[in-house]
Design a protein around this motif. Structure first.
Motif, PDB file in Angstrom:
ATOM      1  N   SER A 153       0.877  -1.164   0.000  1.00  0.00           N
ATOM      2  CA  SER A 153       0.000   0.000   0.000  1.00  0.00           C
ATOM      3  C   SER A 153       0.921   1.221   0.000  1.00  0.00           C
ATOM      4  CB  SER A 153      -0.939  -0.036   1.208  1.00  0.00           C
ATOM      5  OG  SER A 153      -1.776   1.093   1.231  1.00  0.00           O
ATOM      6  N   GLY A 157      -2.245   5.475   1.467  1.00  0.00           N
ATOM      7  CA  GLY A 157      -3.411   4.687   1.799  1.00  0.00           C
ATOM      8  C   GLY A 157      -4.071   5.136   3.093  1.00  0.00           C
ATOM      9  N   LEU A 158      -3.407   6.063   3.794  1.00  0.00           N
ATOM     10  CA  LEU A 158      -3.956   6.643   5.019  1.00  0.00           C
ATOM     11  C   LEU A 158      -4.328   8.109   4.816  1.00  0.00           C
ATOM     12  CD1 LEU A 158      -1.362   5.208   7.579  1.00  0.00           C
ATOM     13  CD2 LEU A 158      -3.699   4.395   7.198  1.00  0.00           C
ATOM     14  N   LYS A 171      -4.435   2.509  -3.315  1.00  0.00           N
ATOM     15  CA  LYS A 171      -3.686   2.204  -2.098  1.00  0.00           C
ATOM     16  C   LYS A 171      -4.600   2.058  -0.889  1.00  0.00           C
ATOM     17  CE  LYS A 171       0.234   1.945  -4.169  1.00  0.00           C
ATOM     18  NZ  LYS A 171       0.905   0.630  -4.310  1.00  0.00           N
ATOM     19  N   HIS A 172      -5.681   2.834  -0.835  1.00  0.00           N
ATOM     20  CA  HIS A 172      -6.693   2.628   0.199  1.00  0.00           C
ATOM     21  C   HIS A 172      -7.308   1.235   0.041  1.00  0.00           C
ATOM     22  CE1 HIS A 172      -7.547   6.504   2.353  1.00  0.00           C
ATOM     23  NE2 HIS A 172      -6.770   6.953   1.385  1.00  0.00           N
ATOM     24  N   SER A 176      -7.411  -2.020   2.769  1.00  0.00           N
ATOM     25  CA  SER A 176      -8.610  -2.693   3.284  1.00  0.00           C
ATOM     26  C   SER A 176      -8.661  -4.147   2.827  1.00  0.00           C
ATOM     27  CB  SER A 176      -9.871  -1.940   2.853  1.00  0.00           C
ATOM     28  OG  SER A 176      -9.990  -1.888   1.449  1.00  0.00           O
ATOM     29  N   ARG A 268      -5.477  10.877  10.000  1.00  0.00           N
ATOM     30  CA  ARG A 268      -6.632  10.242   9.376  1.00  0.00           C
ATOM     31  C   ARG A 268      -7.702   9.916  10.425  1.00  0.00           C
ATOM     32  NH1 ARG A 268      -9.145  10.062   4.511  1.00  0.00           N
ATOM     33  NH2 ARG A 268     -10.219   8.080   4.184  1.00  0.00           N
TER      34      ARG A 268
END
Length: 290
Positions: A153, A157-158, A171-172, A176, A268
Motif C-alpha cells: 500500500s 493509503g492513510l 492504495k486505500h 482494506s 486520518r
C-alpha cells in the motif's frame, strides 16, 4: 528502529534458504526488497514487465553471490501470475514469501485522466495485488506450513491527495483488502502472515514515470515537484531492509518510517472521528504549485 546490519540478521534468521517472489522487482522498492532478500540468503524470483531492467537486476544479484531468476510477468493477467508461481515452484520448490509490489502513479484531474489510464492504474495497483494474493495464498495454504504475503500500500493509503486519485484510491483499497485477508487467515486458522506495507519517502522513479499529460504545464510541474519531494528519502535498499524486517517480525503494519506512518494514521483518525470535510493543506497546495 534497529540498525541496518541487525535488520539483515533478523531477516536472515526467518528467511535464509527459503524462496521469495517479488512483483515489480525491476526497479524501485521491489528491486530493493529483492536485493535485500538475496543478501539474506533467499532464493529470489523477480517479476516485472520491463524485461531489460529485470535481467539487469537479476544479473547484479547473481554477481553478488545471490540466487535469482527473472520472469517477465504482467500482474494484470491472472494466468501470468499463475505461470509466475509455477515457474518459481518448479525452480525452487515451496514459496515462503510473496511480495505484491507492482504499482504505477498517475497525475491529473479525475475527469481529465484518460479512461485507459484509469484502467491501467487500477489493473496494476489493485487487481495485480488481488491476483497475486489469491494465487500465492492458495499454494501456501495447500502445503500447511508458515507463509508470508506482503502487499504494497502506501502512507497514501492513510491519506488523500487531489490529482493522484487513481493511485490514492488503489492504495486505500489494497490496505482494506489486506486487512480483510489477514482476518480471513485468522478465522480459517492458516499459518499465513499477511502484511500491509506503507512506504513513506523512498528514492524511486515512480513520479518520473508517472502517467501524465506531458503537454500540460500543470501536471508536468506537479510531477517534478513530487519527484523532488522524495529525492532525499531512503534508498531502495534501506527501504527493503526495513520492509523485510517488519515482514519477518510478522507485523501487519509494515512501515519504512514508523513515525511518519503514525502521524498519517493519527491525522486520518482525527479526520474520520470528527467527520471533517476534505480540505486542501499547505503541503497539498505546494505540490499542486500554488
Amino acid at each position: 528502529m534497529a540498525d541496518e546490519s541487525s535488520i539483515t540478521m533478523d531477516v536472515r534468521e526467518t528467511f535464509e534458504g527459503k524462496t521469495s517472489v517479488i512483483t515489480g522487482a525491476a526497479s524501485g522498492i521491489g528491486e530493493g526488497i529483492a536485493r535485500v532478500a538475496a543478501e539474506a540468503g533467499m532464493k529470489v524470483v523477480l517479476a516485472d514487465v520491463a524485461e531489460e531492467r529485470l535481467q539487469r537486476v537479476v544479473k547484479d544479484i547473481r554477481s553478488a553471490g545471490g540466487d535469482a531468476i527473472g520472469v517477465v510477468t504482467d500482474v494484470t493477467d491472472r494466468d501470468a501470475i499463475e505461470n509466475l508461481a509455477d515457474v518459481a515452484e518448479d525452480r525452487y520448490g515451496e514459496i515462503t514469501l510473496a511480495v505484491n509490489n507492482a504499482g504505477i502513479e498517475s497525475i491529473g484531474f479525475s475527469w481529465e485522466i484518460d479512461p485507459a489510464t484509469w484502467d491501467r492504474v487500477i489493473d496494476i495497483n489493485l487487481r495485480g495485488v488481488i491476483h497475486g494474493t489469491r494465487s500465492f495464498a492458495r499454494r501456501m495454504i495447500s502445503r500447511g506450513t508458515e507463509g508470508f504475503i506482503a502487499n504494497l500500500s502506501s502512507v497514501g493509503g492513510l491519506g488523500i491527495m487531489p490529482t493522484q486519485t487513481p493511485y490514492i484510491m488503489s492504495k486505500h483499497a489494497i490496505l482494506s483488502f489486506s486487512e480483510c485477508v489477514y482476518l480471513e487467515m485468522q478465522f480459517a486458522e492458516h499459518p499465513i502472515h499477511v502484511s500491509a506495507v506503507l512506504p513513506s519517502s523512498v528514492r524511486t522513479r515512480i513520479f518520473d514515470e508517472a502517467l501524465t499529460d506531458r503537454n500540460s504545464g500543470f501536471t508536468e510541474g506537479q510531477r517534478v515537484r513530487m519527484a523532488q519531494a522524495i529525492e532525499h528519502g531512503l534508498t531502495i535498499e534501506e527501504a527493503g531492509r526495513r520492509i523485510l524486517a517488519g515482514i519477518a517480525a510478522r507485523q501487519f503494519w509494515v512501515s519504512t518510517e514508523p513515525e511518519a506512518t503514525a502521524a498519517f494514521a493519527a491525522q486520518r483518525a482525527r479526520y474520520l472521528e470528527e467527520l471533517r470535510p476534505p480540505a486542501l493543506t499547505q503541503e497539498m497546495r505546494y505540490l499542486l504549485g500554488e
